[in-house]
Motif scaffolding. Structure first.
Motif, PDB file in Angstrom:
ATOM      1  N   GLN A   1     -57.475  -1.504 -41.121  1.00 43.84           N
ATOM      2  CA  GLN A   1     -56.694  -0.406 -40.509  1.00 43.84           C
ATOM      3  C   GLN A   1     -56.398   0.687 -41.440  1.00 43.84           C
ATOM      4  O   GLN A   1     -55.626   0.290 -42.568  1.00 43.84           O
ATOM      5  CB  GLN A   1     -55.785  -0.833 -39.710  1.00 43.84           C
ATOM      6  N   LEU A   2     -56.408   1.701 -41.327  1.00 47.66           N
ATOM      7  CA  LEU A   2     -56.235   2.856 -42.273  1.00 47.66           C
ATOM      8  C   LEU A   2     -55.188   3.850 -41.574  1.00 47.66           C
ATOM      9  O   LEU A   2     -55.713   4.332 -40.564  1.00 47.66           O
ATOM     10  CB  LEU A   2     -57.257   3.500 -42.781  1.00 47.66           C
ATOM     11  N   VAL A   3     -54.163   4.261 -42.282  1.00 45.79           N
ATOM     12  CA  VAL A   3     -53.422   5.281 -41.698  1.00 45.79           C
ATOM     13  C   VAL A   3     -52.818   6.365 -42.576  1.00 45.79           C
ATOM     14  O   VAL A   3     -52.412   6.007 -43.853  1.00 45.79           O
ATOM     15  CB  VAL A   3     -52.011   4.656 -41.204  1.00 45.79           C
ATOM     16  N   GLU A   4     -53.512   7.556 -42.372  1.00 44.39           N
ATOM     17  CA  GLU A   4     -53.283   8.811 -43.377  1.00 44.39           C
ATOM     18  C   GLU A   4     -51.928   9.503 -43.041  1.00 44.39           C
ATOM     19  O   GLU A   4     -51.405   9.371 -41.981  1.00 44.39           O
ATOM     20  CB  GLU A   4     -54.323   9.774 -43.356  1.00 44.39           C
ATOM     21  N   SER A   5     -51.330   9.995 -44.015  1.00 40.31           N
ATOM     22  CA  SER A   5     -50.334  10.967 -43.927  1.00 40.31           C
ATOM     23  C   SER A   5     -50.136  11.924 -45.023  1.00 40.31           C
ATOM     24  O   SER A   5     -50.951  11.736 -46.033  1.00 40.31           O
ATOM     25  CB  SER A   5     -48.893  10.208 -44.128  1.00 40.31           C
ATOM     26  N   GLY A   6     -49.313  13.064 -44.875  1.00 35.95           N
ATOM     27  CA  GLY A   6     -49.285  14.079 -46.116  1.00 35.95           C
ATOM     28  C   GLY A   6     -49.774  15.280 -45.768  1.00 35.95           C
ATOM     29  O   GLY A   6     -49.565  16.141 -46.635  1.00 35.95           O
ATOM     30  N   GLY A   7     -50.525  15.283 -44.711  1.00 39.23           N
ATOM     31  CA  GLY A   7     -51.269  16.675 -44.608  1.00 39.23           C
ATOM     32  C   GLY A   7     -50.341  17.866 -43.963  1.00 39.23           C
ATOM     33  O   GLY A   7     -48.936  17.357 -43.812  1.00 39.23           O
TER      34      GLY A   7
ATOM     35  N   GLY B   1     -59.738   6.247 -41.259  1.00 39.80           N
ATOM     36  CA  GLY B   1     -58.536   6.622 -40.577  1.00 39.80           C
ATOM     37  C   GLY B   1     -58.763   7.720 -39.532  1.00 39.80           C
ATOM     38  O   GLY B   1     -59.811   8.216 -39.246  1.00 39.80           O
ATOM     39  N   GLN B   2     -57.713   8.149 -39.009  1.00 38.02           N
ATOM     40  CA  GLN B   2     -57.412   9.081 -38.103  1.00 38.02           C
ATOM     41  C   GLN B   2     -57.899  10.675 -38.247  1.00 38.02           C
ATOM     42  O   GLN B   2     -58.059  11.325 -37.763  1.00 38.02           O
ATOM     43  CB  GLN B   2     -56.514   8.974 -37.106  1.00 38.02           C
ATOM     44  N   GLY B   3     -57.376  10.853 -39.596  1.00 39.49           N
ATOM     45  CA  GLY B   3     -57.528  12.181 -40.272  1.00 39.49           C
ATOM     46  C   GLY B   3     -56.255  12.862 -40.275  1.00 39.49           C
ATOM     47  O   GLY B   3     -55.245  12.668 -39.403  1.00 39.49           O
ATOM     48  N   THR B   4     -55.980  13.744 -41.369  1.00 38.39           N
ATOM     49  CA  THR B   4     -54.770  14.462 -41.486  1.00 38.39           C
ATOM     50  C   THR B   4     -55.055  15.975 -41.685  1.00 38.39           C
ATOM     51  O   THR B   4     -56.022  16.143 -42.521  1.00 38.39           O
ATOM     52  CB  THR B   4     -53.959  13.846 -42.310  1.00 38.39           C
ATOM     53  N   GLN B   5     -54.397  16.913 -41.176  1.00 36.75           N
ATOM     54  CA  GLN B   5     -54.879  18.296 -41.179  1.00 36.75           C
ATOM     55  C   GLN B   5     -54.188  18.837 -42.550  1.00 36.75           C
ATOM     56  O   GLN B   5     -53.232  18.777 -42.747  1.00 36.75           O
ATOM     57  CB  GLN B   5     -54.420  18.941 -39.764  1.00 36.75           C
TER      58      GLN B   5
END
Length: 123
Positions: free
Chosen positions: A3-9, A114-118
């Motif tokens: 499972q992957l979780v992105e952040s920081g966009g 992951g879900q992606g971050t803009q």
């Protein structure tokens, strides 16, 4: 599976910087690799950077070499993408991806996403 979780966009002006993070959980593999892709509206998803977990080898798209840096934090099972000198053309949704064994540097070479971050870069 992982499972992957992105952040920081976020939103940044041209020339600015952002650091993206991707935290992995679940099953990992001895030769696991993680990478970043991006997709702008109306465009295909493109490879940005990747890193081998075992030896730290890195790979970059020509468009980001010298500006972006991918790195890993082994204890946290986390990969980062430091983005400097951002340009409007870097605007996209950025996706974290993972694979048990790195074979090819395109989206078909990665299994988990992951879900992606803009990321939006203004002129």
């Amino acid at each position: 599976q992982v499972q992957l979780v992105e952040s920081g966009g976020g939103l940044v002006q041209a020339g600015g910087s952002l650091r993206l993070s991707c935290a992995a959980s679940g099953r990992t593999f001895s030769r696991y690799a993680m990478g970043w892709f991006r997709q702008a509206p109306g465009k295909e998803r493109e490879f940005v950077a990747a890193i081998n977990w075992s030896d730290g080898s890195t790979y970059y798209a020509e468009s980001v070499k010298g500006r972006f840096t991918i790195s890993r934090a082994n204890a946290k099972n986390t990969v980062y993408l430091q983005m400097n000198g951002l340009k409007p053309e870097d605007t996209a949704v950025y996706y974290c991806a993972a694979v048990a064994q790195l074979r090819i540097l395109d989206e078909r070479g990665f299994d988990d996403w992951g879900q992606g971050t803009q990321v939006t870069v203004s002129s």
